[in-house]
Design a protein around this motif. Sequence first.
Motif, PDB file in Angstrom:
ATOM      1  N   GLY A 210       0.797  -1.227   0.000  1.00 41.72           N
ATOM      2  CA  GLY A 210       0.000   0.000   0.000  1.00 41.72           C
ATOM      3  C   GLY A 210       0.824   1.270   0.000  1.00 41.72           C
ATOM      4  N   LEU A 211       2.102   1.169  -0.373  1.00 36.94           N
ATOM      5  CA  LEU A 211       2.942   2.366  -0.415  1.00 36.94           C
ATOM      6  C   LEU A 211       2.620   3.228  -1.625  1.00 36.94           C
ATOM      7  N   PHE A 212       2.036   2.635  -2.644  1.00 35.27           N
ATOM      8  CA  PHE A 212       1.539   3.349  -3.814  1.00 35.27           C
ATOM      9  C   PHE A 212       0.492   2.470  -4.479  1.00 35.27           C
ATOM     10  N   MET A 306       9.022   4.125  -2.007  1.00 33.69           N
ATOM     11  CA  MET A 306       9.162   2.851  -1.304  1.00 33.69           C
ATOM     12  C   MET A 306      10.367   2.851  -0.362  1.00 33.69           C
ATOM     13  N   TYR A 307      11.582   2.958  -0.909  1.00 31.45           N
ATOM     14  CA  TYR A 307      12.774   2.845  -0.080  1.00 31.45           C
ATOM     15  C   TYR A 307      12.898   3.973   0.936  1.00 31.45           C
ATOM     16  N   SER A 311       7.112   5.156   6.544  1.00 34.59           N
ATOM     17  CA  SER A 311       6.977   3.933   7.348  1.00 34.59           C
ATOM     18  C   SER A 311       8.214   3.063   7.243  1.00 34.59           C
ATOM     19  N   VAL A 312       8.802   2.988   6.057  1.00 33.56           N
ATOM     20  CA  VAL A 312      10.025   2.198   5.868  1.00 33.56           C
ATOM     21  C   VAL A 312      11.184   2.866   6.597  1.00 33.56           C
ATOM     22  N   GLN A 318      14.819   2.007  13.485  1.00 35.84           N
ATOM     23  CA  GLN A 318      14.673   1.098  14.622  1.00 35.84           C
ATOM     24  C   GLN A 318      15.605  -0.112  14.519  1.00 35.84           C
ATOM     25  N   VAL A 319      15.688  -0.706  13.324  1.00 32.47           N
ATOM     26  CA  VAL A 319      16.539  -1.899  13.206  1.00 32.47           C
ATOM     27  C   VAL A 319      18.022  -1.526  13.167  1.00 32.47           C
TER      28      VAL A 319
END
Length: 391
Positions: A210-212, A306-307, A311-312, A318-319
Amino acid sequence: MSYAPYATMPDRSRGRQVPEEESSFRSPYQRDRDRIIHASAFRRLKHKTQVFVEHEGDSYRTRLTHSIEVGQVGRTIAGALGLNQELTEAVALAHDLGHTPFGHTGEDALHALMAPYGGFDHNAQAIRIVTSLERHYAEFDGLNLTWETLEAIAKHNGPVVGDLPWALAECNAAVDLELHTHASAEAQVAALADDIAYNNHDLHDGLRAGLFTDDDIADLPVIGAAYRAVDSRYPGLDRRRRRHEALRRVFGVMVSDVIDGARQRLSDSGAQSVEDVRNLGAPVVVFSDRLWPDLKEIRAFLFTRMYRAPSVMRKRAQVSKVVETLFPHFLANPQDMPDRWQGDIAAAGDETALARVVSDYIAGMTDRFALQEHRRLFPEEAARAEAELHR
């Protein structure tokens, strides 16, 4: 099998670092491919990020599914060009073995942490895995792959010049991979198969996440034409089938472009051997000048939407903290690493050598194991981080 004159011939391999009796029913490159498939590092790709963190959904690509797709594309292109399909597939399956947990995010974090100790490079780490870190065979460390497969893994993106990543320099000192030249056409095919696979599946995964939307990409070059072709042939097709039909046409455009262009360039080059290909001074397997600007526009869209999607990016931050917490802990407390690493730790003569052992350990982790280790060693911090990660 009939090969083009510029293919890598299985009966002309330069051999392995540790000599072995040849198989009576497998070519040297089939054997390399099979050893890669049976490697522990290959199995761990199942739980390593492609773009999305591994727990985020069962339908997204992982490093394992990506590598399998690259292998399939590579075999198709190699077969069409009369190249060695087994060598191409071996390189395709091995090309991501050195990736850290959490994809390029983990690699960026580990490279920064390793800066005082020679840095980190996932391609060089793949070489380290297949020459040293896989330790299952009685007579050698690593997989004892052929020279041609090692060369292809090291150079599939082109000649390697300047300061070498330490893991690659270590291998090259033992086995001269002629890093100043281009690699075989089979290695070049594996590199382009990687580009084709991720261009295609990142569109799929971004849509699924759902990013696009389909409408967002319908005006992009190549993609828009594919959607229009599907709508013309299958009016009223349901959304998921429409998407699949369109994107498989985009996939076909990329594969056909590479095959047609490589055939012409190989013919024009006059190459009559794999050595001729290595010494041409330019790659022969590339996207055409006509298609490449369109693909750059698609990649620019993916980069933004996307990248670098908010949200990404939140999950990347965090990681990254997981890797940034684990590395200094293990460097200061190597006894907390598993027993199988204690021999390497004991043999480390200085902090640089120890840091490289810690780097090997962390790079080999899956997403879930890195989170598990973080949880074991830093339970309160991990609980906070994982609550954020699963939002």
